[in-house]
Enzyme design. Structure first.
Site, PDB file in Angstrom:
ATOM      1  N   PHE A 250       0.817  -1.230   0.000  1.00 19.01           N
ATOM      2  CA  PHE A 250       0.000   0.000   0.000  1.00 19.01           C
ATOM      3  C   PHE A 250       0.845   1.272   0.000  1.00 19.01           C
ATOM      4  O   PHE A 250       0.365   2.334   0.382  1.00 19.01           O
ATOM      5  CB  PHE A 250      -0.971   0.024   1.194  1.00 19.01           C
ATOM      6  CG  PHE A 250      -1.690  -1.269   1.417  1.00 19.01           C
ATOM      7  CD1 PHE A 250      -2.508  -1.800   0.438  1.00 19.01           C
ATOM      8  CD2 PHE A 250      -1.538  -1.975   2.605  1.00 19.01           C
ATOM      9  CE1 PHE A 250      -3.162  -3.015   0.638  1.00 19.01           C
ATOM     10  CE2 PHE A 250      -2.181  -3.183   2.804  1.00 19.01           C
ATOM     11  CZ  PHE A 250      -3.002  -3.707   1.821  1.00 19.01           C
TER      12      PHE A 250
ATOM     13  N   ARG B 253      -1.111   4.501  -0.848  1.00 18.97           N
ATOM     14  CA  ARG B 253      -2.153   4.391  -1.887  1.00 18.97           C
ATOM     15  C   ARG B 253      -2.831   5.733  -2.195  1.00 18.97           C
ATOM     16  O   ARG B 253      -3.584   6.253  -1.367  1.00 18.97           O
ATOM     17  CB  ARG B 253      -3.187   3.380  -1.426  1.00 18.97           C
ATOM     18  CG  ARG B 253      -3.918   2.707  -2.567  1.00 18.97           C
ATOM     19  CD  ARG B 253      -4.800   1.610  -1.997  1.00 18.97           C
ATOM     20  NE  ARG B 253      -5.220   0.671  -3.034  1.00 18.97           N
ATOM     21  CZ  ARG B 253      -5.787  -0.505  -2.774  1.00 18.97           C
ATOM     22  NH1 ARG B 253      -5.973  -0.874  -1.533  1.00 18.97           N
ATOM     23  NH2 ARG B 253      -6.155  -1.298  -3.740  1.00 18.97           N
TER      24      ARG B 253
ATOM     25  N   ALA C 108       2.294   3.849  -7.768  1.00 18.89           N
ATOM     26  CA  ALA C 108       1.582   4.747  -8.668  1.00 18.89           C
ATOM     27  C   ALA C 108       0.595   3.999  -9.559  1.00 18.89           C
ATOM     28  O   ALA C 108       0.326   4.409 -10.684  1.00 18.89           O
ATOM     29  CB  ALA C 108       2.572   5.555  -9.513  1.00 18.89           C
TER      30      ALA C 108
ATOM     31  N   GLU D  98      -4.945   2.698  -7.137  1.00 18.77           N
ATOM     32  CA  GLU D  98      -5.196   3.805  -6.221  1.00 18.77           C
ATOM     33  C   GLU D  98      -6.530   4.535  -6.419  1.00 18.77           C
ATOM     34  O   GLU D  98      -7.164   4.916  -5.438  1.00 18.77           O
ATOM     35  CB  GLU D  98      -4.041   4.824  -6.338  1.00 18.77           C
ATOM     36  CG  GLU D  98      -2.715   4.284  -5.889  1.00 18.77           C
ATOM     37  CD  GLU D  98      -1.545   5.136  -6.370  1.00 18.77           C
ATOM     38  OE1 GLU D  98      -1.274   5.143  -7.588  1.00 18.77           O
ATOM     39  OE2 GLU D  98      -0.930   5.810  -5.538  1.00 18.77           O
TER      40      GLU D  98
ATOM     41  N   ARG E 269       2.035  15.450  -6.304  1.00 20.64           N
ATOM     42  CA  ARG E 269       0.811  14.805  -6.784  1.00 20.64           C
ATOM     43  C   ARG E 269      -0.424  15.460  -6.165  1.00 20.64           C
ATOM     44  O   ARG E 269      -1.475  15.556  -6.796  1.00 20.64           O
ATOM     45  CB  ARG E 269       0.833  13.294  -6.523  1.00 20.64           C
ATOM     46  CG  ARG E 269      -0.347  12.555  -7.134  1.00 20.64           C
ATOM     47  CD  ARG E 269      -0.189  11.048  -7.138  1.00 20.64           C
ATOM     48  NE  ARG E 269       0.653  10.551  -8.215  1.00 20.64           N
ATOM     49  CZ  ARG E 269       0.210  10.149  -9.406  1.00 20.64           C
ATOM     50  NH1 ARG E 269      -1.078  10.180  -9.681  1.00 20.64           N
ATOM     51  NH2 ARG E 269       1.043   9.716 -10.318  1.00 20.64           N
TER      52      ARG E 269
END
Lengths: 813, 503
Positions: free
Chosen positions: A229, A343, A519, A764, A311
């Protein structure tokens, strides 16, 4: 909704999982010379180390060695910035930071003896909040930003403005298999590491650098993980370095398997964020300008936090077109465990923020948030993100419409309003006064690493002479089913049954210079590489097949090669496009055909003569006897990535995975208890390679996200020690917390031409749909008197106590 | 004298007889399975009985007096010592698949229907929790087979209740639930048939008539067959610790806070397995598991039975006892509020003989009880609520199931003969609001004889709420703030009257 009825074979290890035969690190048989390693870690969030005395520990019967920082050749590691010591030497910067490792004849002895290592600390004042870090200018890296349009000017001109702050807490990965590694010393000073890690290559590097070996002398092998994770993307590596050091020094195999408690105390979590937003919008609820400042808690060392922040900034738009937008982000350095990948990476923190903004806009205008969501959604003509990437193959409007219908949203909205009105009128007599809330939220998740060079993979495919295959890639298996999908891709390409392929452990002596399995890109990247390698072999086999299909069997190599009476079949090296796994194939099937040869049902034939077939294993044998290579290796790199981190502009992603979820919750007016009563999820996963596994990812990610937004609370002492470090105190969802009604559907979308066989990554994105549980809780609270005017700004997670506090604020004063 | 005692414990493991002495008896069962027996299917995650990855199936044959035949039940192997397995038959995940002639390289054995369904339903992802779920669901199937249900399948609710003690971080549980609702009970074979022959039962039964006493330099174990012997031993051996299921002690041991080195077990004393109902009371022996108790009180005290569903996991309840729940004097144990409102009496035996102690006098302070050295509780006797009364039990925790409470409560009202809304007597008890579970005597006295006419806004109730707040002293901790607990105490109290006055 899952399993039978869905296309796709079970997980490639399912059989050994259910029988208990699957081998994890601690299941490996012990060698007679093996030693156990335990870690002494800091009890203080910040302190100077004045001295470390190991005599008492060394004197304890059964203790073999105690190692400290000075025993490492290079006592430093870190994925992005090398800023973290493997073992603290002069100072400790978080509770749980490793200080010394104790090596003993048994785990029991090592555990006991670590308490005998005497460390003299001078306790210093730690930084234990984002606010404290800001006040002291304590940051990791620099502030980065992404800007489009004229956010400040547009903000001023907007008819309505709202300012606010959202507090997002961390979460523990709670993978069931704790961090674990075994190191075996091999001849000539080599070390072989078996570890539970998402990133064998980085582990190999950290071990080699740490103990001062060349990379050629360290091999790292990952068979599987008992969950990852993100928690084993970077943070597994130091544990491997500890056993690597022991094996190197003592020439004995060394094992470390830390307890759940130690794991939770020592390892980093999902980064907490505290974000400040300002939104300007018009009377309809259209967002005109958005300015967001993101502050994350990176903990004591950099780890992956700057990438996570990036991100988050790239996902602060989520599904919405925002003409004027400015998002800035910076990571705060505090004295908590170094926070890390989990995640969704930064995505959930950016998305939670914009979803809060949408909710506030709707509340201010007294509109249904769904209306505001649809109004601002990316749509034709308004489909370029704030970082200037066009949202191709955008299905968001379709997803919204379909789920609104499927979930019967509008009718339920009315019914819920009526219910809440009634319950509030009768709450003094109602048997079970439950408030209901409803929320339909989207996700648009960018697929690719935002760091360009990570978007590459390699694979090795070996065909054996009985026609069975071994496939090795850089994808590590943590339950997500990357291996099962990759095996399926290879099998389908060669017309073989699933049993023909054995997926091999990921090992750095076969697949070097790999990227972490992260990712959501494991199958995209490594599946593409495996397919390219398979096609190289397939083309050569096709040449051989085309030839021998024309020869009488007595002239086949099996009858002639020993005598040398026939000429060998020449095969030239083949071109495989390292940027397009769909290049040679028919889009409809994803299968390539070379020289008119089809591979089907363990046989091959020429398209012009389907009746004349050769068995695959026979073809393989003919190829071998013709001295044709039956193995191949391929490299794949994602094309077209142009994101510039300094300007904040460019194509950051190969494509987007999109989905919507509709959540209904009830809140108990007596206790604040939250229940998710119904969830409807609709995801666009392109053309799934294994529908069953994909739905499994959707359900699993969603429930994991639900835990993050509701019950999972990391409770720290005021001195920065995590007190909730076991399942008795840290509550991940249990089977009873699953929604009473749970519908998961996949949208039919054949048009994701960017990715391998039209698939879309799934690991994810569905987690972010659980943010809709959190907004649904707000939706229910909005009916209460205090929130007629102001929006009920809850922290994330909205724990039962938070909900009760929001219900009865005056009683909590 | 020497021959009187057994010097080892006896049990079956996957159908094979195991006789072990101190060296292995001291180990945690999960460690023993994994390290001594190389049965690594059983996993260790939390080492505190909260995740179920260590689940194994255990059958304890009943003592001859009981008509019920034992069956295989899931328990946590990480928090129990091997010593406590004396007289049991154990089955681990490693043995559940059937040996098959059609062995294939990737398909070594024929999967049991539970395993097959788990696999086909995508019930495993990373696989680490999977053995525990397979064991828990096998326990559910076993229950149904033993009840004579040999057709059809399991319901989602049954599957959820059977796996409340198992955590999974990958699947989101739905595929696991689906796997249970899809399996065909007709294909399932009872573990009793597969793993426990008549002869084995006889061997175990015979072993249980003989007391146990052994020790080495690290571990002592004593298990008498007579209650008086236990009391005698405890009073002479100050370091000896009484162990029942050990679901609390095992955790404390694993976390390094104390070490289980000198144990006394009561498992060979038949009378302690009894539950007796008299006209007014239920008397529960020290070795009665919470699962058995739950079934026994289903009709007698349905509120208590339902409450027992909510707390702890099936694995814990299959071994843990009521006495264990009160004995460690945890302020947040879940049964004390109930026992505090039902005129409960503890039957105690000690070096000076037997005595009875009202439960209200049992707790002296934080984790401190009125038990004197050498004393042990042999049974608990509580009153069955009368007809003209209402008993309600509450528990609030961060997560609804399998969580330690932030607060729990019991409210027990005996209404006037004329009926509601006039209170004859009321007993109110809370857990999690003070150093011990407590009653609120001032509030109770105040409410005695009162008539509640004004619904939840009644002035009497308002006054009572204020009184309660003066009688509790909740702290802030990781399960909730003191404020949170105060608001809950008030809301639960008002909830009681809101519900009662309505009907």
């Amino acid at each position: 909704m899952s399993g039978k009825g869905l296309k796709g074979l079970p997980h490639d290890s399912a059989h050994t999982h259910v029988t208990g035969q699957s081998e994890y690190i601690d299941d490996r048989p012990r060698l007679s010379t093996e030693v156990d390693v335990e870690i002494l870690f800091s009890p203080h969030a910040k302190a100077k180390i004045k001295s470390i005395r190991t005599e008492k520990a060394l004197a304890y019967p059964g203790v073999i060695a105690v190692y400290t920082a000075k025993d490492f050749h290079l006592n430093l590691w870190g994925t992005i910035f090398k800023d973290q010591p493997l073992l603290a030497s002069t100072e400790v910067n978080f509770v749980g930071e490793s200080v010394a490792i104790v090596v003993a004849e048994s785990r029991e002895i090592a555990r006991k003896a670590r308490g005998l290592v005497e460390v003299d600390y001078e306790i210093l004042k730690p930084i234990l909040s984002i606010d404290e870090a800001k006040a002291q200018n304590s940051y990791i890296g620099v502030k980065r930003g992404i800007e489009r349009g004229h956010p400040t000017k547009a903000m001023r001109s907007a008819p309505h403005q709202i300012e606010g702050k959202i507090v997002i807490r961390g979460a523990d990965h709670f993978y069931l298999e704790s961090q674990a590694s075994i190191a075996y010393p091999l001849e000539g000073g080599q070390i072989e590491i078996h570890t539970s890690s998402q990133h064998p290559t980085e582990t190999q590097h950290v071990v080699a650098h740490g103990i001062g070996l060349h990379l050629k002398d360290v091999t790292c092998i990952v068979k599987r993980m008992g969950g990852g994770f993100g928690g084993k993307e970077s943070q597994g590596a130091p544990f491997a370095a500890y056993v690597g050091l022991v094996a190197h020094k003592l020439k004995r195999p060394a094992r470390i398997v830390i307890t759940k408690d130690d794991d939770m105390i020592m390892t980093g979590k999902r980064n907490p964020f505290e974000n400040i937003y300002r939104v300007g919008f018009n009377d309809d609820g259209r967002i005109i300008s958005l300015i967001v400042d993101l502050y994350s808690d990176g903990g004591a060392y950099a780890d992956l936090s700057t990438s996570i922040m990036e991100r988050a900034m790239l996902h602060s738009d989520n599904a919405y077109y925002i003409p004027n937008m400015k998002v800035e982000g910076i990571v705060c350095r505090t004295n908590y465990h170094p926070h890390t990948a989990f995640r969704g990476f930064g995505g959930p923190k950016g998305v939670a923020t914009i979803e809060r903004v949408i909710e506030e806009v709707a509340h201010a205008l007294d509109k249904d948030p769904l209306e505001i969501r649809k109004l601002n959604c990316y749509r034709p003509g308004f489909d370029v993100t704030h970082y200037d990437q066009k949202v191709d193959n955008n299905v968001l409007p379709e997803l919204f419409q379909k789920l609104e219908d499927k979930s019967n949203y509008q009718a339920r909205r009315l019914e819920i309003e009526e219910h809440n009105r009634e319950i509030l009128q009768n709450k003094d007599t109602a048997t079970k006064p439950l408030l209901r809330g409803l929320s339909l939220t989207p996700v648009k998740f960018g697929i690719s690493f935002t760091t360009r060079f990570l978007n590459q993979a390699n694979a090795l495919v070996i065909v054996h002479r009985d026609g069975s295959l071994q496939v090795s890639t850089g994808a590590t298996e943590m339950g997500q089913g990357a291996n099962a999908r990759i095996a399926t891709i290879v099998c389908e390409e060669l017309g073989l049954p699933r049993e023909s392929v054995r997926m091999m452990p990921t090992a750095t002596d076969k697949n070097a210079n790999t990227s972490p399995t992260a990712a959501s890109s494991g199958t995209d990247l490594n599946g593409s590489a495996a397919l390219l390698a398979t096609r190289k072999i397939k083309e050569r086999l096709s040449i051989v097949a085309a030839k021998i299909l024309q020869l009488p069997e007595d002239r086949w190599a099996k009858n002639t090669a020993g005598l040398g009476t026939e000429d060998e079949i020449p095969t030239s090296d083949v071109y495989a496009d390292p940027e397009d796994p769909n290049a040679d194939s028919k889009w409809e099937t994803g299968i390539a055909t070379y020289h008119g040869i089809r591979f089907e049902d363990e046989h091959v034939y020429h398209v012009d003569n389907p009746d004349k077939k050769i068995a695959f294993y026979e073809l393989v044998n003919e190829a071998y006897l013709n001295r044709v290579s039956l193995s191949d290796y391929a490299h794949y790199r994602i094309p077209g990535l142009s994101f510039n981190k300094l300007t904040g502009k460019g194509d950051a992603f190969l494509y987007f995975t999109q989905g919507v979820g509709c959540n209904e919750v009830t809140l108990d007016l007596d206790t604040g208890e939250v229940k998710v009563v119904r969830s409807d999820i609709l995801m666009d996963l392109g053309r799934p390679i294994n529908e069953g596994l994909d739905v499994g990812q959707v359900v699993g990610a969603y429930i994991q996200g639900m835990g993050w937004v509701t019950t999972e609370k990391l409770f720290y002492s005021k001195n920065g020690a995590l007190l909730a470090h076991a399942p008795s105190t840290y509550k991940i969802p249990s089977v009873q917390d699953t929604p009473r009604e749970f519908n998961v559907e996949l949208l039919v979308n054949d048009e994701n031409r960017m990715a391998l066989r039209g698939m879309k990554a799934v690991g994810e994105p569905p987690l972010l749909l659980a943010i809709g549980v959190w907004t649904a809780i707000h939706d229910a609270l909005k009916t209460l008197e205090p929130y007629q005017k102001r929006y009920p700004r809850m922290e994330l997670p909205a724990t039962q106590e938070e909900v009760l506090r929001a219900m009865y604020p005056e009683q909590f004063k | 004298m020497k021959t009187k005692f057994r010097d080892r414990i006896t049990f079956y493991l996957n159908g094979r007889l195991e006789e072990v002495g101190a060296e292995h008896a001291r180990m945690m069962l999960a460690d023993y399975l994994r390290e001594a027996k190389r049965l690594t299917g059983t996993k260790i995650v939390c080492a505190e009985g909260d995740c179920g990855a260590c689940s194994v199936l255990r059958l304890q044959p009943q003592f001859s007096k009981s008509k019920r035949q034992g069956r295989f039940l899931a328990i946590n192997s990480c928090i129990t010592t091997v010593a406590q397995m004396d007289g049991s038959s154990l089955v681990t995940v490693d043995a559940l698949a059937m040996p098959s002639d059609e062995a294939h390289a990737s398909n070594g054995a024929k999967l049991s229907p539970v395993q097959k369904s788990m696999m086909e339903s995508h019930g495993s992802q990373c696989g680490f929790c999977t053995p525990g779920f397979v064991v828990a669901l096998t326990g559910l199937v076993e229950k149904k087979l033993c009840q004579g249900i040999t057709k059809g399948t399991c319901t989602a609710k049954e599957a959820m209740n059977a796996t409340t003690g198992n955590l999974c971080r990958c699947t989101g549980y739905q595929p696991i639930i689906d796997s249970a609702t899809r399996l065909d009970l007709g294909e399932c074979e009872s573990l009793n048939k597969r793993f426990l022959s008549k002869n084995q039962q006889k061997t175990l039964a015979a072993s249980r008539t003989k007391p146990i006493c052994f020790k080495d330099d690290r571990f002592s174990f004593y298990a008498p067959t007579k209650l008086a012997d236990a009391a005698k031993y405890l009073s002479k051996n100050k370091t000896a610790r009484l162990i029942g299921a050990g679901t609390d002690l095992g955790v404390v041991h694993n976390k390094g806070k104390l070490k289980l080195t000198h144990l006394v077990s009561l498992h060979l004393i038949p009378e302690l397995y009894q539950i007796q109902k008299s006209a007014k009371t239920v008397k529960v022996g020290a070795r009665v598991s919470l699962s058995e108790l739950r079934v026994f009180v289903q009709k007698l005290v349905p509120e208590f039975s339902t409450f027992l569903d909510l707390f702890a996991s099936p694995q814990i309840k299959n071994s843990a006892t009521l006495i264990g729940n009160i004995g460690n004097a945890s302020p947040i144990a879940d049964t004390p509020p109930f026992l505090l409102t039902t005129n409960t009496v503890l039957h105690i035996i000690g070096p000076k003989g037997k005595r009875k102690l009202p439960f209200e006098k049992f707790y002296l302070g934080y984790r401190k009880t009125a038990l004197k050295p050498g004393e042990l509780i042999s049974s608990i006797e509580f009153e069955i609520p009368r007809k003209n009364s209402t008993l309600k039990l509450y528990k609030v925790s961060q997560r609804k199931d399998l969580d330690i409470s932030a607060i729990n409560a019991a409210i027990h009202v005996e209404w006037e003969k004329s009926g509601r809304p006039k209170i004859d007597t009321i007993k109110i008890a809370f857990g999690g609001v003070a150093a011990t579970p407590v009653r609120v005597p001032k509030t109770e006295t105040f409410l005695k004889g009162k008539t509640i006419t004004g619904g939840v806004h009644d002035e009497t109730l308002k006054r009572a709420v204020e009184l309660i707040q003066t009688e509790i002293t909740p702290l802030d901790d990781l399960r909730g703030s003191g404020r949170f607990r105060r608001v809950l105490a008030q809301n639960l109290f008002l909830k009681f009257f809101r519900e009662e006055l309505k009907s």
